[in-house]
Design a protein around this motif. Structure first.
Motif, PDB file in Angstrom:
ATOM      1  N   THR A  79      32.642  75.467  57.329  1.00 13.69           N
ATOM      2  CA  THR A  79      31.537  76.208  57.939  1.00 13.69           C
ATOM      3  C   THR A  79      31.453  75.976  59.443  1.00 13.69           C
ATOM      4  N   PHE A  80      32.171  74.956  59.936  1.00 16.31           N
ATOM      5  CA  PHE A  80      32.122  74.619  61.361  1.00 16.31           C
ATOM      6  C   PHE A  80      33.499  74.788  62.000  1.00 16.31           C
ATOM      7  N   GLU A  81      33.527  75.251  63.227  1.00 21.01           N
ATOM      8  CA  GLU A  81      34.789  75.441  63.930  1.00 21.01           C
ATOM      9  C   GLU A  81      35.393  74.101  64.337  1.00 21.01           C
ATOM     10  N   ASN A  82      36.713  74.052  64.342  1.00 26.74           N
ATOM     11  CA  ASN A  82      37.438  72.874  64.809  1.00 26.74           C
ATOM     12  C   ASN A  82      38.885  73.283  65.007  1.00 26.74           C
TER      13      ASN A  82
ATOM     14  N   TYR B 249      36.567  73.533  51.958  1.00 22.73           N
ATOM     15  CA  TYR B 249      35.852  74.802  51.738  1.00 22.73           C
ATOM     16  C   TYR B 249      34.707  74.554  50.758  1.00 22.73           C
ATOM     17  N   LEU B 250      33.728  73.760  51.189  1.00 24.56           N
ATOM     18  CA  LEU B 250      32.708  73.314  50.251  1.00 24.56           C
ATOM     19  C   LEU B 250      31.645  74.367  49.963  1.00 24.56           C
ATOM     20  N   ASP B 251      31.640  75.463  50.710  1.00 30.67           N
ATOM     21  CA  ASP B 251      30.709  76.546  50.409  1.00 30.67           C
ATOM     22  C   ASP B 251      31.451  77.569  49.540  1.00 30.67           C
TER      23      ASP B 251
ATOM     24  N   PHE C 226      37.355  84.215  47.414  1.00 26.86           N
ATOM     25  CA  PHE C 226      36.355  85.246  47.153  1.00 26.86           C
ATOM     26  C   PHE C 226      36.130  86.154  48.357  1.00 26.86           C
ATOM     27  N   LYS C 227      35.831  87.413  48.074  1.00 24.56           N
ATOM     28  CA  LYS C 227      35.516  88.361  49.140  1.00 24.56           C
ATOM     29  C   LYS C 227      34.248  87.962  49.877  1.00 24.56           C
ATOM     30  N   SER C 228      33.375  87.228  49.213  1.00 26.64           N
ATOM     31  CA  SER C 228      32.097  86.824  49.805  1.00 26.64           C
ATOM     32  C   SER C 228      32.205  85.573  50.675  1.00 26.64           C
ATOM     33  N   TYR C 229      33.430  85.051  50.856  1.00 24.14           N
ATOM     34  CA  TYR C 229      33.666  83.899  51.745  1.00 24.14           C
ATOM     35  C   TYR C 229      33.000  84.155  53.092  1.00 24.14           C
ATOM     36  N   LYS C 230      32.258  83.149  53.600  1.00 22.82           N
ATOM     37  CA  LYS C 230      31.523  83.359  54.842  1.00 22.82           C
ATOM     38  C   LYS C 230      31.679  82.233  55.857  1.00 22.82           C
TER      39      LYS C 230
ATOM     40  N   PHE D  54      39.925  79.644  58.970  1.00 21.06           N
ATOM     41  CA  PHE D  54      40.252  78.706  57.903  1.00 21.06           C
ATOM     42  C   PHE D  54      40.623  79.423  56.608  1.00 21.06           C
ATOM     43  N   GLN D  55      40.089  80.617  56.400  1.00 14.43           N
ATOM     44  CA  GLN D  55      40.503  81.404  55.245  1.00 14.43           C
ATOM     45  C   GLN D  55      41.959  81.841  55.409  1.00 14.43           C
TER      46      GLN D  55
END
Length: 299
Positions: free
Chosen positions: A227-230, A238-240, A245-249, A254-255
């Motif tokens: 969820t954070f840039e690096n 990818y803990l969220d 999934f298409k809903s990846y946010k 990173f995806q």
């Protein structure tokens, strides 16, 4: 440490997330530059034969071995899983048994959640000196036990100070011998059962309560949340919503990284699927726990 020794890595997954294992082991294989062999011990919660074959086919190195461990055989009959109110699958609790699924002579293991990609040589993590600590981990983005939306809800009742650091259990560098000698697994499960109504992040709650201030803090790049840039994470977590999934946010870069590794496995033609599948799984997990609680109440 002797560079000729074997690196021991423990993973745990059900069939739904078997695809993530393939990308993870591929990333570890390709970024491992030193000469240690690697053993993967995978706690198998009903992963299909076909998916196991695809995972094994993802690895080309002769210095990497995959050992499958049936989840039902890993958990002692004396252990009763806490039936909490979360949507986490019971598979999440298997990490607590990691020190027991490897040969008894092994003193160190790495536990990794399967929703990770390793971009640094895993030997660098393996060789970190933790001193006398039983395990090393990375501070969670919740930061402290008093986090208003997570942390340890009953930290005050447990006598913890508000600024007590809170770790993420997705990556654990474990002194397996010390863990077993201190009977940590049973201590964690006792804690979970004693505080059942407060469990919010499954095993992570129990580990943070039972092992408060008893862990070695690792560089956050070893468990970097997607969820954070690096620009230079060592491990992406990818803990969220997972990248399949298409809903990846989370960070879109990173995806892309995830799929770059997945394309090197038998899942190379895989395309992201609807996020509804993920939601259905969460509902299933919650309903399953409701049923289990009802059955327990009837006994």
């Amino acid at each position: 440490m002797n560079t000729k020794e074997r690196i021991s890595i423990v993973l745990a997954s059900d069939n739904h997330y078997a695809i993530l294992i393939a990308a993870l082991v591929k990333s570890i294989e390709l970024n491992h530059k030193t000469d240690e062999a690697i053993d993967f011990y995978i706690i198998d919660d009903r992963i299909s034969t076909r998916n196991k074959e695809k995972i094994e086919a993802s690895v080309q190195s002769k210095d990497i071995a995959i050992h499958w461990l049936n989840a039902e055989q890993v958990v002692p009959s004396t252990i009763k899983f806490p039936i909490d109110n979360t949507a986490f699958p019971l598979t999440a609790y298997f990490r607590v048994f990691s020190p027991y699924v490897v040969p008894a002579n092994l003193e160190r293991i790495i536990y990794l959640d399967v929703d990770m990609i390793v971009l640094e040589d895993i030997s660098k993590l393996w060789n970190i000196d933790m001193g006398a600590n039983i395990f090393g981990a990375v501070q969670d983005f919740q930061k402290v036990v008093s986090c208003s939306w997570g942390g340890i809800p009953n930290y005050k009742e447990l006598g913890m100070s508000a600024d007590t650091k809170y770790f993420n259990s997705g990556l654990l560098l474990i002194n397996a011998k010390a863990w077993r000698e201190a009977d940590i697994t049973n201590k964690v499960f006792k804690c979970l059962h004693d505080n059942l109504q407060y469990i919010n992040f499954a095993d992570q709650y129990g580990l943070n309560v039972a092992l408060v201030n008893q862990w070695f803090e690792l560089d956050p790049r070893w468990n970097w949340f997607a969820t954070f840039e690096n620009k230079n994470p060592f491990i992406i977590h990818y803990l969220d919503i997972k990248p399949i999934f298409k809903s990846y946010k989370s960070d879109p870069y990173f995806q892309t990284v995830f799929f770059n590794y997945l394309k090197l496995t038998p899942w190379k033609n895989y395309k992201p699927i609807s996020g509804n599948y993920r939601l259905v799984r969460k509902i299933y997990n919650k309903v399953k726990k409701i049923v289990l609680r009802s059955l327990k109440a009837e006994k």
